[in-house]
Design an enzyme around this catalytic site. Sequence first.
Site, PDB file in Angstrom:
ATOM      1  N   PHE A   1      19.917  45.557  21.567  1.00 17.83           N
ATOM      2  CA  PHE A   1      18.855  44.677  22.062  1.00 17.83           C
ATOM      3  C   PHE A   1      19.415  43.414  22.556  1.00 17.83           C
ATOM      4  O   PHE A   1      18.896  42.676  23.560  1.00 17.83           O
ATOM      5  CB  PHE A   1      17.741  44.548  21.030  1.00 17.83           C
ATOM      6  CG  PHE A   1      17.911  43.424  20.111  1.00 17.83           C
ATOM      7  CD1 PHE A   1      17.785  42.107  20.358  1.00 17.83           C
ATOM      8  CD2 PHE A   1      18.408  43.606  18.886  1.00 17.83           C
ATOM      9  CE1 PHE A   1      18.028  41.140  19.555  1.00 17.83           C
ATOM     10  CE2 PHE A   1      18.786  42.575  17.849  1.00 17.83           C
ATOM     11  CZ  PHE A   1      18.500  41.472  18.243  1.00 17.83           C
TER      12      PHE A   1
ATOM     13  N   LYS B   1      21.566  55.143  26.972  1.00 18.58           N
ATOM     14  CA  LYS B   1      20.610  55.070  26.302  1.00 18.58           C
ATOM     15  C   LYS B   1      20.443  53.775  25.760  1.00 18.58           C
ATOM     16  O   LYS B   1      20.962  52.852  24.888  1.00 18.58           O
ATOM     17  CB  LYS B   1      20.478  56.038  24.864  1.00 18.58           C
ATOM     18  CG  LYS B   1      19.280  56.376  24.337  1.00 18.58           C
ATOM     19  CD  LYS B   1      18.400  55.333  24.039  1.00 18.58           C
ATOM     20  CE  LYS B   1      18.715  54.758  22.590  1.00 18.58           C
ATOM     21  NZ  LYS B   1      18.017  53.621  22.083  1.00 18.58           N
TER      22      LYS B   1
ATOM     23  N   GLU C   1      15.737  50.390  22.733  1.00 23.76           N
ATOM     24  CA  GLU C   1      14.097  50.704  23.048  1.00 23.76           C
ATOM     25  C   GLU C   1      13.321  49.192  22.852  1.00 23.76           C
ATOM     26  O   GLU C   1      12.172  49.220  23.261  1.00 23.76           O
ATOM     27  CB  GLU C   1      13.608  51.619  22.016  1.00 23.76           C
ATOM     28  CG  GLU C   1      13.557  51.350  20.638  1.00 23.76           C
ATOM     29  CD  GLU C   1      15.009  51.798  20.137  1.00 23.76           C
ATOM     30  OE1 GLU C   1      15.866  51.517  20.604  1.00 23.76           O
ATOM     31  OE2 GLU C   1      15.055  52.092  18.912  1.00 23.76           O
ATOM     32  N   ARG C   2      14.112  48.368  22.299  1.00 22.69           N
ATOM     33  CA  ARG C   2      13.283  47.010  22.205  1.00 22.69           C
ATOM     34  C   ARG C   2      13.087  46.108  23.640  1.00 22.69           C
ATOM     35  O   ARG C   2      12.315  45.523  23.467  1.00 22.69           O
ATOM     36  CB  ARG C   2      13.939  46.265  21.258  1.00 22.69           C
ATOM     37  CG  ARG C   2      13.482  46.723  19.782  1.00 22.69           C
ATOM     38  CD  ARG C   2      14.204  45.739  18.627  1.00 22.69           C
ATOM     39  NE  ARG C   2      15.211  46.529  17.928  1.00 22.69           N
ATOM     40  CZ  ARG C   2      16.149  45.888  17.090  1.00 22.69           C
ATOM     41  NH1 ARG C   2      15.729  44.542  16.663  1.00 22.69           N
ATOM     42  NH2 ARG C   2      17.107  46.550  16.593  1.00 22.69           N
TER      43      ARG C   2
ATOM     44  N   SER D   1      24.792  47.976  15.286  1.00 24.65           N
ATOM     45  CA  SER D   1      24.908  47.329  14.038  1.00 24.65           C
ATOM     46  C   SER D   1      25.832  48.318  13.344  1.00 24.65           C
ATOM     47  O   SER D   1      25.954  49.324  13.628  1.00 24.65           O
ATOM     48  CB  SER D   1      23.778  47.271  13.295  1.00 24.65           C
ATOM     49  OG  SER D   1      23.164  48.656  13.172  1.00 24.65           O
TER      50      SER D   1
ATOM     51  N   CYS E   1      26.588  38.951  18.919  1.00 27.61           N
ATOM     52  CA  CYS E   1      27.596  39.295  17.849  1.00 27.61           C
ATOM     53  C   CYS E   1      28.764  38.370  17.871  1.00 27.61           C
ATOM     54  O   CYS E   1      29.581  38.433  16.855  1.00 27.61           O
ATOM     55  CB  CYS E   1      28.247  40.986  18.146  1.00 27.61           C
ATOM     56  SG  CYS E   1      28.974  40.755  19.778  1.00 27.61           S
TER      57      CYS E   1
ATOM     58  N   GLU F   1      25.157  40.031   7.670  1.00 30.82           N
ATOM     59  CA  GLU F   1      24.891  39.617   9.146  1.00 30.82           C
ATOM     60  C   GLU F   1      23.200  39.428   9.123  1.00 30.82           C
ATOM     61  O   GLU F   1      22.557  40.128   8.948  1.00 30.82           O
ATOM     62  CB  GLU F   1      25.203  40.579  10.210  1.00 30.82           C
ATOM     63  CG  GLU F   1      24.952  40.225  11.648  1.00 30.82           C
ATOM     64  CD  GLU F   1      25.334  41.514  12.564  1.00 30.82           C
ATOM     65  OE1 GLU F   1      24.840  42.253  12.555  1.00 30.82           O
ATOM     66  OE2 GLU F   1      25.859  41.020  13.448  1.00 30.82           O
TER      67      GLU F   1
HETATM   68  P1  NAD Z   1      21.117  48.857  16.201  1.00 29.36           P
HETATM   69  O1  NAD Z   1      22.369  49.348  15.391  1.00 29.36           O
HETATM   70  O2  NAD Z   1      19.741  48.769  15.562  1.00 29.36           O
HETATM   71  O3  NAD Z   1      20.572  49.771  17.534  1.00 29.36           O
HETATM   72  C1  NAD Z   1      21.654  49.838  18.517  1.00 29.36           C
HETATM   73  C2  NAD Z   1      21.337  51.243  19.172  1.00 29.36           C
HETATM   74  O4  NAD Z   1      21.456  52.207  18.373  1.00 29.36           O
HETATM   75  C3  NAD Z   1      20.004  51.133  19.790  1.00 29.36           C
HETATM   76  O5  NAD Z   1      20.057  51.626  21.247  1.00 29.36           O
HETATM   77  C4  NAD Z   1      19.199  52.035  18.980  1.00 29.36           C
HETATM   78  O6  NAD Z   1      18.076  52.794  19.489  1.00 29.36           O
HETATM   79  C5  NAD Z   1      20.193  52.763  18.248  1.00 29.36           C
HETATM   80  N1  NAD Z   1      19.790  53.324  16.956  1.00 29.36           N
HETATM   81  C6  NAD Z   1      19.409  52.614  16.042  1.00 29.36           C
HETATM   82  N2  NAD Z   1      18.969  53.114  15.066  1.00 29.36           N
HETATM   83  C7  NAD Z   1      19.561  54.566  14.794  1.00 29.36           C
HETATM   84  C8  NAD Z   1      19.756  55.488  14.349  1.00 29.36           C
HETATM   85  N3  NAD Z   1      19.134  55.676  13.079  1.00 29.36           N
HETATM   86  N4  NAD Z   1      20.319  56.753  14.668  1.00 29.36           N
HETATM   87  C9  NAD Z   1      20.945  56.728  15.898  1.00 29.36           C
HETATM   88  N5  NAD Z   1      20.619  55.480  16.766  1.00 29.36           N
HETATM   89  C10 NAD Z   1      19.995  54.377  16.400  1.00 29.36           C
HETATM   90  O7  NAD Z   1      21.436  47.392  16.778  1.00 29.36           O
HETATM   91  P2  NAD Z   1      20.540  46.270  17.427  1.00 29.36           P
HETATM   92  O8  NAD Z   1      19.552  45.536  16.406  1.00 29.36           O
HETATM   93  O9  NAD Z   1      19.988  46.622  18.610  1.00 29.36           O
HETATM   94  O10 NAD Z   1      21.627  45.029  17.834  1.00 29.36           O
HETATM   95  C11 NAD Z   1      22.244  44.255  17.114  1.00 29.36           C
HETATM   96  C12 NAD Z   1      23.397  44.711  16.372  1.00 29.36           C
HETATM   97  O11 NAD Z   1      24.574  44.785  17.361  1.00 29.36           O
HETATM   98  C13 NAD Z   1      24.087  43.554  15.441  1.00 29.36           C
HETATM   99  O12 NAD Z   1      24.499  44.071  14.333  1.00 29.36           O
HETATM  100  C14 NAD Z   1      25.071  43.025  16.479  1.00 29.36           C
HETATM  101  O13 NAD Z   1      26.286  42.389  15.788  1.00 29.36           O
HETATM  102  C15 NAD Z   1      25.502  44.295  17.074  1.00 29.36           C
HETATM  103  N6  NAD Z   1      26.320  43.850  18.251  1.00 29.36           N
HETATM  104  C16 NAD Z   1      27.635  43.930  18.295  1.00 29.36           C
HETATM  105  C17 NAD Z   1      28.482  43.685  19.389  1.00 29.36           C
HETATM  106  C18 NAD Z   1      29.830  43.973  19.384  1.00 29.36           C
HETATM  107  O14 NAD Z   1      30.605  43.877  20.311  1.00 29.36           O
HETATM  108  N7  NAD Z   1      30.608  44.225  18.289  1.00 29.36           N
HETATM  109  C19 NAD Z   1      27.719  43.278  20.547  1.00 29.36           C
HETATM  110  C20 NAD Z   1      26.511  43.380  20.357  1.00 29.36           C
HETATM  111  C21 NAD Z   1      25.613  43.669  19.433  1.00 29.36           C
END
Ligand code: NAD
Length: 505
Positions: free
Chosen positions: A155, A179, A182-183, A232, A287, A389
């Site tokens: 997101f 994909k 969704e937020r 994450s 991140c 985090e």
């Molecule tokens: P998230 O892991 O909740 O979601 C990321 C994606 O995974 C979304 O598209 C979501 O729909 C999908 N997803 C969520 N739960 C799932 C599941 N159980 N099974 C399959 N798919 C699933 O992350 P977020 O809250 O959207 O984003 C924040 C996180 O992203 C933070 O931890 C941040 O550090 C990380 N991030 C990392 C980087 C990097 O480059 N390392 C960059 C941006 C964000």
Amino acid sequence: MNNDKNVTSTVGHLIDGKIVADTARTQPVFNPATGQSTTNVALASKATVEEAIASAEKAFPAWRNTPPLKRARVMSKLKVLLEENADKIAALITAEHGKVLADAHGELQRGIENVEYASYAPELLKGEHSRNVGPNIDSWSEFQALGVTAGITPFNFPAMVPLWMWPMAVACGNTFVLKPSERDPSSALLIAQLALEAGLPPGVLNVVNGDKEAVDTLLQDPRVKAVSFVGSTPIAEYIYAEGCKNGKRVQALGGAKNHAIVMPDADISNAVTALMGAAYGSCGERCMAVPLVVTIGDDTADKVIEALKVEISKMKVGPGTDNSNDMGPLVTKQHFEKVKAYVDAGVAEGAKLVVDGRGVKVAGHEEGYFLGACLFDDVKPGMKIYQEEIFGPVLGVVRAKNLQEAMKLIDDHEYGNGTCIFTRDGEAARYFTDHIQVGMVGVNVPLPVPVAYHSFGGWKRSLFGDLHAYGPDAVRFYTKRKTITQRWPSAGVREGTMFSFPSSR
Ligand code: NAD
């Protein structure tokens, strides 16, 4: 399904160049500044995702054979369209994510730079050639497209992170299924529509909105050859394990807990200005944000804290639509509650809450998810607020005695995304950059995010896989090397049968 009467639109999918509704399952998308929802997002079923994969598979042969220069021209055109539509895209980001408009424009600009890099595809895909590796034998390596590739994005950078992925993937000759989160799904969908306008053939880029059902379909379908993920760490680890189990190439970028070191010789006022943006910009939902500052010596800690208190008192919190605000709201109510609970936990664990942002109220936006800047002193490695985090506007000061102690803290942490050092001591900076176990390192640069023509990625549990995102690594990730060795025998070079392994004498 959200039956709220205020909901006036549903964000669908883009499959084969057309918007597809599939609204059997939906969920609301909130405006975090108001706490209201006027939009739903469709959550794709397995069948809808399979339709997108089929479209990408159908589009692949012709797109693979399209000359790289023609593919690159689509990227050049897209860059112009993104610039022309920047206000519209930034407005969507702010409405769904909450970040301040200027920051939304900044994220888009970093995304556009990846489109620009993708427009160098013909140069990047040239391959390697060696003439006469043996008598009249030439050998070369070329980098061929994989087929259908997929991306799953978080997101916090709803426009930029998708642009880290699909422009390079399609410029390399692949087709793609995205994909988005969704937020805040709208900006990625609009950008995909602009790509069609730029000349990307239908099916080359498909967008499916959704949740775990959509993601699992992408991970299990054998037609998908490679998956890029950013999100994450627990989900990154799951994506990596599932994708690899199913024979796919996977890069999965995860969470972070970035430390900044402030040395006693640092320019404190410069360091504090930089730390303010790094800790509280985009409400800490980056991140590469800096949620921990490790000060060397108590005197440095005291000076840094005093200066931070002054800067925090000047900060303006409010809706992202007003560019005079420094910080908008957190993305959702659940995330707001989670960040607030971390602040409560920090207090309970004995860290000293020097600035408490929990009481912040924004007039006219009482339902928004606003949290003011929080600052902790005396954060210790065993604490939850040190280990985990938080992804919110919470900065913790950790007091260390010397550089070695500070570097050990960083190296012992499970994450290794970014870090930086503030100092005037070149020797200390060089030692730090040389030895620290982190993927992206800054010297007097708080957010050392690589530019589009380098690659982005952390170490340890911040990245699962081998290749980093975008830049040169993306060319390798989205292509397969094929090495061809060729000889055209002529009367003059005919040889007898060889039974031993040839060596170049
Ligand atoms: P998230 O892991 O909740 O979601 C990321 C994606 O995974 C979304 O598209 C979501 O729909 C999908 N997803 C969520 N739960 C799932 C599941 N159980 N099974 C399959 N798919 C699933 O992350 P977020 O809250 O959207 O984003 C924040 C996180 O992203 C933070 O931890 C941040 O550090 C990380 N991030 C990392 C980087 C990097 O480059 N390392 C960059 C941006 C964000």
